[in-house]
Design an enzyme around this catalytic site. Structure first.
Site, short mmCIF file in Angstrom:
data_model
loop_
_atom_site.label_atom_id
_atom_site.label_comp_id
_atom_site.label_asym_id
_atom_site.label_seq_id
_atom_site.Cartn_x
_atom_site.Cartn_y
_atom_site.Cartn_z
N ASP A 67 9.62 2.95 39.79
CA ASP A 67 9.68 3.62 38.50
C ASP A 67 11.11 3.80 38.02
O ASP A 67 12.07 3.52 38.74
CB ASP A 67 8.99 4.99 38.60
CG ASP A 67 9.35 5.75 39.88
OD1 ASP A 67 10.47 5.57 40.39
OD2 ASP A 67 8.50 6.51 40.37
N ASN A 136 2.65 17.68 43.82
CA ASN A 136 1.33 17.69 43.18
C ASN A 136 0.51 16.44 43.51
O ASN A 136 -0.52 16.19 42.89
CB ASN A 136 1.47 17.85 41.66
CG ASN A 136 2.21 16.70 41.00
OD1 ASN A 136 2.59 15.72 41.66
ND2 ASN A 136 2.45 16.80 39.71
N HIS A 138 1.56 13.24 43.33
CA HIS A 138 1.83 12.01 42.58
C HIS A 138 2.53 10.98 43.46
O HIS A 138 3.26 11.31 44.39
CB HIS A 138 2.62 12.27 41.29
CG HIS A 138 4.07 12.60 41.48
ND1 HIS A 138 4.62 13.80 41.11
CD2 HIS A 138 5.12 11.87 41.95
CE1 HIS A 138 5.91 13.80 41.35
NE2 HIS A 138 6.24 12.64 41.87
N GLU A 143 0.95 10.81 37.61
CA GLU A 143 0.68 12.24 37.68
C GLU A 143 -0.81 12.53 37.85
O GLU A 143 -1.66 11.66 37.61
CB GLU A 143 1.20 12.91 36.40
CG GLU A 143 2.71 12.78 36.18
CD GLU A 143 3.54 13.70 37.07
OE1 GLU A 143 3.05 14.12 38.13
OE2 GLU A 143 4.69 13.97 36.71
#
Length: 241
Positions: A67, A136, A138, A143
């Site tokens: 990314d 979380n 990811h 996400e």
């Protein structure tokens, strides 16, 4: 799925580097998927050492990063272009043309995503994908709630991710709110995956990833379905298992 629980971050980093180096030795023109963030820094440090000692060579290796922040120039100190140069690329013998990172300043984001997918396909696919994990759940910048079918795409970063990454910036207001990331489908196409996590702050995400239901609410949970994945975590990240 192979789960290795190790004593600390140093051992975690060395084990990950050993797996990656074995991949390169077995296939000198391996295609590697690489991650950023604090977790893989120790792994990259070990790979640099191995390269400088002549144990491995990146001369024929091709890499694709997961990314990049959208809106940051590649020379911005917070960009992942900059991160990879500082922690790995400038220290090893990889060819510039073989190190692929998404263009965070692309005028046509959809075209950039298609280009990246095509480059991965033309390279023969990713042999080994290195992953970290967010608090979380990811992976990459996929996400919670992201479609498991997504290929490389533009995402809006979750407030939790923005807060977690604010430590790398002068203030939270400087953290980009969007990123371009390989999608879950792209990641799952890798022939082999190595997932790393350290610290108690990742314990809940690791528990949900390895023991919870497979759900887009925990993007990393889809890794339970991958046929060849090694998870390396330290004792702190494993406390809920």
């Amino acid at each position: 799925m192979q789960i290795d629980i190790v004593k600390d971050y140093d051992i975690l980093s060395k084990k990950a580097a050993q797996i990656i180096s074995a991949q390169i030795i077995q296939k000198p023109n391996s295609v590697l998927g690489l991650a950023t963030g604090s977790t893989p820094i120790g792994t990259y440090r070990e790979l640099v050492r191995m390269c400088k000692e002549g144990i491995i060579s990146f001369a024929d290796v091709v890499t694709f990063n997961l990314d990049e922040y959208y809106g940051l120039d590649e020379d911005d100190p917070q960009s992942y272009h900059y991160f990879m140069r500082e922690y790995l690329f400038k220290e090893i013998d990889i060819k510039d043309a073989n190190a692929h990172i998404l263009d965070g300043k692309a005028a046509d984001v959809e075209a950039e995503c298609r280009r990246y997918e095509n480059c991965i396909k033309e390279a023969g696919g990713i042999d080994l994908q290195l992953l970290g994990i967010g608090q979380n759940g990811h992976i990459g910048f996929n996400e919670p709630g992201e479609n498991f079918e997504a290929l490389t795409h533009l995402v809006n970063l979750h407030p939790d991710t923005i807060r977690a990454n604010a430590r790398f910036f002068n203030s939270i207001d400087e953290v980009p709110t969007q990123a371009i990331t390989m999608g879950i489908k792209t990641i799952m196409r890798a022939k082999k995956i190595v997932l790393l996590a350290n610290g108690e702050s990742k314990a809940e995400a690791i528990y949900q990833t390895l023991k919870g239901k497979i759900t887009p609410r925990v993007p990393a949970s889809v890794l339970q379905l991958h046929p060849d994945i090694t998870v390396i975590i330290d004792e702190a990240a494993a406390v809920k298992l």
